[in-house]
Design a protein around this motif. Sequence first.
Motif, PDB file in Angstrom:
ATOM      1  N   ARG A 257       0.834  -1.224   0.000  1.00 63.47           N
ATOM      2  CA  ARG A 257       0.000   0.000   0.000  1.00 63.47           C
ATOM      3  C   ARG A 257       0.857   1.257   0.000  1.00 63.47           C
ATOM      4  NH1 ARG A 257      -4.314  -1.869   4.694  1.00 63.47           N
ATOM      5  NH2 ARG A 257      -4.504  -4.001   3.960  1.00 63.47           N
ATOM      6  N   ARG A 258       2.108   1.112  -0.405  1.00 63.16           N
ATOM      7  CA  ARG A 258       3.023   2.273  -0.511  1.00 63.16           C
ATOM      8  C   ARG A 258       3.265   2.960   0.836  1.00 63.16           C
ATOM      9  NH1 ARG A 258       4.282   0.087  -4.760  1.00 63.16           N
ATOM     10  NH2 ARG A 258       3.345   0.555  -6.766  1.00 63.16           N
TER      11      ARG A 258
ATOM     12  N   ARG B 208      12.030  -3.776  -5.277  1.00 62.13           N
ATOM     13  CA  ARG B 208      10.961  -3.065  -5.983  1.00 62.13           C
ATOM     14  C   ARG B 208      10.632  -1.748  -5.264  1.00 62.13           C
ATOM     15  NH1 ARG B 208      10.276  -2.594 -10.368  1.00 62.13           N
ATOM     16  NH2 ARG B 208       8.143  -1.854 -10.082  1.00 62.13           N
ATOM     17  N   PHE B 209      10.583  -1.825  -3.932  1.00 57.45           N
ATOM     18  CA  PHE B 209      10.273  -0.611  -3.176  1.00 57.45           C
ATOM     19  C   PHE B 209      11.269   0.497  -3.495  1.00 57.45           C
ATOM     20  CE2 PHE B 209      11.660   1.741   0.658  1.00 57.45           C
ATOM     21  CZ  PHE B 209      10.706   2.758   0.542  1.00 57.45           C
ATOM     22  N   PHE B 210      12.558   0.199  -3.467  1.00 62.75           N
ATOM     23  CA  PHE B 210      13.563   1.249  -3.702  1.00 62.75           C
ATOM     24  C   PHE B 210      13.572   1.698  -5.172  1.00 62.75           C
ATOM     25  CE2 PHE B 210      15.286  -0.348   0.376  1.00 62.75           C
ATOM     26  CZ  PHE B 210      15.307   0.859   1.063  1.00 62.75           C
ATOM     27  N   GLN B 211      13.363   0.754  -6.092  1.00 62.01           N
ATOM     28  CA  GLN B 211      13.297   1.150  -7.514  1.00 62.01           C
ATOM     29  C   GLN B 211      12.083   2.057  -7.752  1.00 62.01           C
ATOM     30  OE1 GLN B 211      13.311  -2.780  -9.227  1.00 62.01           O
ATOM     31  NE2 GLN B 211      15.513  -2.728  -9.658  1.00 62.01           N
ATOM     32  N   ASN B 212      10.945   1.691  -7.164  1.00 62.98           N
ATOM     33  CA  ASN B 212       9.742   2.528  -7.304  1.00 62.98           C
ATOM     34  C   ASN B 212       9.974   3.910  -6.707  1.00 62.98           C
ATOM     35  OD1 ASN B 212       8.353   0.409  -8.458  1.00 62.98           O
ATOM     36  ND2 ASN B 212       7.274  -0.176  -6.591  1.00 62.98           N
TER      37      ASN B 212
ATOM     38  N   HIS C 199      10.579   9.691  -7.760  1.00 69.31           N
ATOM     39  CA  HIS C 199      11.353  10.937  -7.618  1.00 69.31           C
ATOM     40  C   HIS C 199      12.108  11.287  -8.909  1.00 69.31           C
ATOM     41  CE1 HIS C 199      10.736  11.802  -3.302  1.00 69.31           C
ATOM     42  NE2 HIS C 199      10.433  10.515  -3.270  1.00 69.31           N
ATOM     43  N   GLU C 200      11.798  10.536  -9.973  1.00 69.07           N
ATOM     44  CA  GLU C 200      12.391  10.777 -11.291  1.00 69.07           C
ATOM     45  C   GLU C 200      13.909  10.900 -11.209  1.00 69.07           C
ATOM     46  OE1 GLU C 200      10.185  14.134 -12.685  1.00 69.07           O
ATOM     47  OE2 GLU C 200       8.528  12.865 -13.351  1.00 69.07           O
ATOM     48  N   THR C 201      14.483   9.936 -10.507  1.00 70.81           N
ATOM     49  CA  THR C 201      15.932   9.925 -10.388  1.00 70.81           C
ATOM     50  C   THR C 201      16.444   8.501 -10.576  1.00 70.81           C
ATOM     51  OG1 THR C 201      17.750  10.825  -9.067  1.00 70.81           O
ATOM     52  CG2 THR C 201      16.033   9.639  -7.855  1.00 70.81           C
ATOM     53  N   SER C 202      17.759   8.354 -10.538  1.00 71.27           N
ATOM     54  CA  SER C 202      18.299   7.030 -10.847  1.00 71.27           C
ATOM     55  C   SER C 202      18.548   6.189  -9.591  1.00 71.27           C
ATOM     56  CB  SER C 202      19.597   7.161 -11.655  1.00 71.27           C
ATOM     57  OG  SER C 202      20.561   7.785 -10.858  1.00 71.27           O
ATOM     58  N   CYS C 203      18.610   4.889  -9.815  1.00 71.02           N
ATOM     59  CA  CYS C 203      18.907   3.937  -8.740  1.00 71.02           C
ATOM     60  C   CYS C 203      20.039   3.052  -9.257  1.00 71.02           C
ATOM     61  CB  CYS C 203      17.664   3.114  -8.426  1.00 71.02           C
ATOM     62  SG  CYS C 203      17.929   1.839  -7.185  1.00 71.02           S
ATOM     63  N   ARG C 204      21.249   3.325  -8.766  1.00 74.78           N
ATOM     64  CA  ARG C 204      22.403   2.552  -9.240  1.00 74.78           C
ATOM     65  C   ARG C 204      22.712   1.429  -8.268  1.00 74.78           C
ATOM     66  NH1 ARG C 204      27.246   5.463  -9.565  1.00 74.78           N
ATOM     67  NH2 ARG C 204      26.448   7.074  -8.186  1.00 74.78           N
ATOM     68  N   THR C 205      23.141   0.298  -8.794  1.00 70.69           N
ATOM     69  CA  THR C 205      23.480  -0.839  -7.924  1.00 70.69           C
ATOM     70  C   THR C 205      24.964  -1.156  -8.036  1.00 70.69           C
ATOM     71  OG1 THR C 205      22.961  -2.424  -9.663  1.00 70.69           O
ATOM     72  CG2 THR C 205      21.192  -1.905  -8.140  1.00 70.69           C
ATOM     73  N   MET C 206      25.566  -1.481  -6.896  1.00 71.57           N
ATOM     74  CA  MET C 206      26.991  -1.827  -6.856  1.00 71.57           C
ATOM     75  C   MET C 206      27.205  -3.001  -5.918  1.00 71.57           C
ATOM     76  SD  MET C 206      28.187   2.067  -6.332  1.00 71.57           S
ATOM     77  CE  MET C 206      26.492   2.624  -6.180  1.00 71.57           C
ATOM     78  N   ARG C 207      28.198  -3.798  -6.191  1.00 70.96           N
ATOM     79  CA  ARG C 207      28.527  -4.863  -5.241  1.00 70.96           C
ATOM     80  C   ARG C 207      29.082  -4.210  -3.983  1.00 70.96           C
ATOM     81  NH1 ARG C 207      30.897 -10.414  -6.919  1.00 70.96           N
ATOM     82  NH2 ARG C 207      29.376 -11.029  -5.347  1.00 70.96           N
ATOM     83  N   TYR C 208      28.765  -4.751  -2.830  1.00 69.07           N
ATOM     84  CA  TYR C 208      29.216  -4.116  -1.589  1.00 69.07           C
ATOM     85  C   TYR C 208      29.686  -5.157  -0.563  1.00 69.07           C
ATOM     86  CZ  TYR C 208      28.984  -0.894   2.439  1.00 69.07           C
ATOM     87  OH  TYR C 208      29.253  -0.141   3.557  1.00 69.07           O
TER      88      TYR C 208
ATOM     89  N   ILE D 126      20.542   5.958  -4.646  1.00 69.84           N
ATOM     90  CA  ILE D 126      19.418   6.638  -5.304  1.00 69.84           C
ATOM     91  C   ILE D 126      19.652   8.144  -5.264  1.00 69.84           C
ATOM     92  CG2 ILE D 126      16.933   7.109  -5.147  1.00 69.84           C
ATOM     93  CD1 ILE D 126      16.678   4.315  -3.782  1.00 69.84           C
ATOM     94  N   GLY D 127      19.484   8.798  -6.387  1.00 75.50           N
ATOM     95  CA  GLY D 127      19.620  10.253  -6.387  1.00 75.50           C
ATOM     96  C   GLY D 127      20.192  10.758  -7.698  1.00 75.50           C
TER      97      GLY D 127
END
Length: 159
Positions: free
Chosen positions: A85-86, A119-123, A128-137, A156-157
């Motif tokens: 439900r966001r 999905r939550f973080f990608q949504n 926010h019309e911004t990017s979500c980059r993924t990196m190994r950590y 994200i940002g």
Amino acid sequence: MKALSFRQPGLKDGRAVYELIKNSPPLDLNSCYCYLLLCDHFSKTCILTEYRSQLAGFISSYRHPEKQDTLFVWQVVVHKDMRGRRIAGQMLDRLISEGAPWASYIETTVTPSNDSSLRFFQNFAEMHETSCRTMRYMTKDLFCDDSHEEEILLRIGPL
Ligand SMILES: CC(C)(COP(=O)(O)OP(=O)(O)OC[C@H]1O[C@@H](n2cnc3c(N)ncnc32)[C@H](O)[C@@H]1OP(=O)(O)O)[C@@H](O)C(=O)NCCC(=O)NCCS
């Protein structure tokens, strides 16, 4: 959803937060002491939501010590009966506007099998019309427990 209220946590909320996390796999359960400290010392960058006076969600986060424009989100949880439900997004938006207006970036980690979290973080990034980059950590070998999955870093940002 009507009747949801949002606020910063306090010391007295630590125990309920601990219980909510305990009932929310696959989250790592930290000690009750850890949640008491988070709710007290880090209350500005934590938020909880209540539904009919019951704890329905919680986010812990802190300002990244090496990146002053970055909010590191530690744990996000929504009660299992209230997912989809966001609510997590509403909590994170409020947390940023009220407790972390300086945040231009959000960092967090997710385990590859946690689809809802990813999905939550990608949504959130899309909203926010911004990017979500993924990196190994945090690779699997870094953990004490052999069964722990790796933790992928999301950045994200800019917000
Ligand atoms: C991750 C979590 C906080 C998302 O909260 P939420 O308020 O349900 O978030 P959303 O409503 O934006 O839904 C996010 C995704 O969850 C999934 N979802 C939807 N309904 C769901 C339900 N009833 N149960 C589980 N997951 C669901 C969907 O994949 C959804 O993405 P989509 O809408 O693009 O399909 C919540 O699922 C949760 O508490 N999970 C357990 C704890 C956890 O893994 N936390 C994240 C790691 S720190």
